[in-house]
Design a protein around this motif. Structure first.
Motif, short mmCIF file in Angstrom:
data_model
loop_
_atom_site.label_atom_id
_atom_site.label_comp_id
_atom_site.label_asym_id
_atom_site.label_seq_id
_atom_site.Cartn_x
_atom_site.Cartn_y
_atom_site.Cartn_z
N LEU A 218 10.27 6.54 -2.58
CA LEU A 218 10.35 7.75 -1.75
C LEU A 218 8.98 8.13 -1.21
CD1 LEU A 218 12.88 9.99 -3.74
CD2 LEU A 218 13.28 8.67 -1.64
N ASP A 219 7.96 8.03 -2.06
CA ASP A 219 6.59 8.32 -1.63
C ASP A 219 6.17 7.33 -0.54
OD1 ASP A 219 4.09 9.65 -1.72
OD2 ASP A 219 3.31 8.20 -3.16
N ALA A 220 6.53 6.07 -0.70
CA ALA A 220 6.20 5.05 0.30
C ALA A 220 6.84 5.37 1.65
CB ALA A 220 6.65 3.67 -0.18
N LEU A 221 8.11 5.72 1.65
CA LEU A 221 8.80 6.03 2.90
C LEU A 221 8.15 7.21 3.60
CD1 LEU A 221 12.53 5.51 1.86
CD2 LEU A 221 11.09 3.97 3.23
N GLU A 222 7.72 8.19 2.83
CA GLU A 222 7.05 9.36 3.41
C GLU A 222 5.70 8.96 4.03
OE1 GLU A 222 6.85 13.13 4.70
OE2 GLU A 222 8.58 12.27 3.68
N LYS A 223 4.93 8.15 3.31
CA LYS A 223 3.60 7.75 3.80
C LYS A 223 3.68 6.79 4.98
CE LYS A 223 1.09 8.85 -0.35
NZ LYS A 223 0.32 8.42 -1.50
N LEU A 224 4.79 6.07 5.09
CA LEU A 224 4.96 5.14 6.22
C LEU A 224 5.09 5.87 7.56
CD1 LEU A 224 7.23 2.43 4.62
CD2 LEU A 224 4.96 2.08 5.60
N LYS A 225 5.32 7.16 7.51
CA LYS A 225 5.38 7.93 8.75
C LYS A 225 4.00 7.97 9.42
CE LYS A 225 9.15 10.84 7.11
NZ LYS A 225 9.53 12.16 6.61
N LEU A 226 2.93 7.82 8.61
CA LEU A 226 1.56 7.91 9.13
C LEU A 226 0.76 6.63 8.96
CD1 LEU A 226 0.70 11.45 7.69
CD2 LEU A 226 1.42 10.88 10.01
N PHE A 227 1.31 5.64 8.27
CA PHE A 227 0.56 4.41 7.96
C PHE A 227 1.35 3.20 8.43
CE2 PHE A 227 -0.84 1.02 4.99
CZ PHE A 227 -2.22 1.13 5.15
N ASP A 228 0.69 2.29 9.15
CA ASP A 228 1.34 1.08 9.66
C ASP A 228 0.82 -0.13 8.89
OD1 ASP A 228 2.90 2.29 11.70
OD2 ASP A 228 1.11 2.44 12.95
N PRO A 229 1.56 -0.58 7.86
CA PRO A 229 1.08 -1.70 7.06
C PRO A 229 1.35 -3.06 7.71
CG PRO A 229 3.17 -0.95 6.20
CD PRO A 229 2.81 -0.03 7.35
N ASN A 230 0.45 -4.00 7.45
CA ASN A 230 0.66 -5.39 7.83
C ASN A 230 1.40 -6.13 6.72
OD1 ASN A 230 -2.30 -4.61 9.00
ND2 ASN A 230 -1.06 -5.74 10.46
N ILE A 231 1.35 -5.56 5.51
CA ILE A 231 2.05 -6.12 4.35
C ILE A 231 2.28 -4.99 3.36
CG2 ILE A 231 -0.09 -6.79 3.18
CD1 ILE A 231 1.38 -9.27 2.13
N ILE A 232 3.37 -5.10 2.59
CA ILE A 232 3.69 -4.12 1.56
C ILE A 232 3.84 -4.86 0.24
CG2 ILE A 232 5.39 -2.42 0.75
CD1 ILE A 232 6.09 -2.02 3.79
N ILE A 233 3.18 -4.34 -0.80
CA ILE A 233 3.29 -4.90 -2.15
C ILE A 233 3.94 -3.82 -3.00
CG2 ILE A 233 2.05 -5.78 -4.15
CD1 ILE A 233 -0.23 -6.56 -2.18
N THR A 234 5.08 -4.14 -3.61
CA THR A 234 5.81 -3.13 -4.37
C THR A 234 6.23 -3.62 -5.75
OG1 THR A 234 7.69 -1.60 -4.34
CG2 THR A 234 8.06 -3.76 -3.36
N MET B 42 -6.80 -5.02 8.61
CA MET B 42 -5.46 -5.23 8.08
C MET B 42 -5.12 -4.11 7.09
SD MET B 42 -3.77 -7.88 9.03
CE MET B 42 -4.00 -9.34 9.95
N ASN B 43 -3.91 -3.63 7.18
CA ASN B 43 -3.44 -2.53 6.33
C ASN B 43 -2.44 -3.03 5.30
OD1 ASN B 43 -4.91 -0.66 7.86
ND2 ASN B 43 -3.20 -0.37 9.27
N ILE B 44 -2.64 -2.60 4.05
CA ILE B 44 -1.72 -2.96 2.98
C ILE B 44 -1.26 -1.70 2.26
CG2 ILE B 44 -1.40 -4.18 0.79
CD1 ILE B 44 -3.41 -6.24 1.72
N MET B 45 0.06 -1.56 2.10
CA MET B 45 0.61 -0.49 1.28
C MET B 45 0.93 -1.07 -0.09
SD MET B 45 3.87 2.05 1.76
CE MET B 45 2.92 3.33 2.58
N ILE B 46 0.51 -0.35 -1.14
CA ILE B 46 0.87 -0.75 -2.51
C ILE B 46 1.75 0.35 -3.09
CG2 ILE B 46 -1.02 -2.33 -3.00
CD1 ILE B 46 -2.60 -0.07 -4.21
N VAL B 47 2.86 -0.07 -3.68
CA VAL B 47 3.84 0.88 -4.22
C VAL B 47 4.06 0.54 -5.69
CG1 VAL B 47 6.11 1.91 -3.91
CG2 VAL B 47 4.97 0.83 -1.95
N ASP B 48 3.60 1.42 -6.57
CA ASP B 48 3.74 1.18 -8.01
C ASP B 48 3.64 2.53 -8.72
OD1 ASP B 48 3.22 0.32 -10.82
OD2 ASP B 48 3.03 -1.66 -9.88
#
Length: 119
Positions: free
Chosen positions: A34-50, A1-7
Motif C-alpha cells: 500500500l505504501d508503494a502504491l502511494e509513493k508511485l504517484k510521485l516516483f517513476d521507478p526503472n525497477i522495483i524490488i519487493t 536510474m530509479n529503484i523502488m524497494i518494498v520491504d
C-alpha cells in the motif's frame, strides 16, 4: 536510474538503500504494498524490488496491481525474499514478477541481477 524497494523490515530497506545508492541509483523505500502504491504517484521507478511477505498488502498482490497499471505494466519487478520453494516461485511468475533473489543476499549478486533486468 530509479529503484523502488518494498520491504516491511527497516533494516533490509536501509541495507538495500545503502548498496543501491553507493552504486549510483536513486532509491525510494516503501514499507509494504500500500505504501508503494502511494509513493508511485510521485516516483517513476526503472525497477522495483519487493519482499513477498508483508502486512497490509503482500508482494504477490502488489505485483498483480503493478502489472495492471499502465505506469508500471512493463517495469521489471524482482522478489527479494526468504521463500525459495518452487510453488512460491511459480506464484511469483504467475503474478508477473521478472526475477527472484533469496535472502540473505550478496550485494554483488543483487547489482548483477538488477543490471541484467534493467531495460
Amino acid at each position: 536510474m530509479n529503484i523502488m524497494i518494498v520491504d516491511d523490515s527497516r533494516t533490509i530497506r536501509n541495507i538495500l538503500r545503502n548498496i543501491l545508492e553507493k552504486a549510483g541509483y536513486n532509491v525510494c523505500p516503501a514499507e509494504d504494498g500500500l505504501d508503494a502504491l502511494e509513493k508511485l504517484k510521485l516516483f517513476d521507478p526503472n525497477i522495483i524490488i519487493t519482499d513477498l511477505n508483508m502486512p497490509r498488502m503482500d508482494g504477490l498482490e502488489l505485483v498483480k496491481k503493478l502489472r495492471s497499471g499502465p505506469k508500471t505494466q512493463y517495469v521489471p519487478i524482482l522478489f527479494l525474499t526468504t521463500e525459495g520453494n518452487t510453488e512460491v516461485r511459480n506464484k511469483g511468475r504467475e503474478s508477473g514478477a521478472t526475477g527472484w533473489l533469496l535472502k540473505p543476499f550478496n550485494a554483488d549478486r543483487l547489482l548483477e541481477t538488477i543490471e541484467r533486468v534493467l531495460p
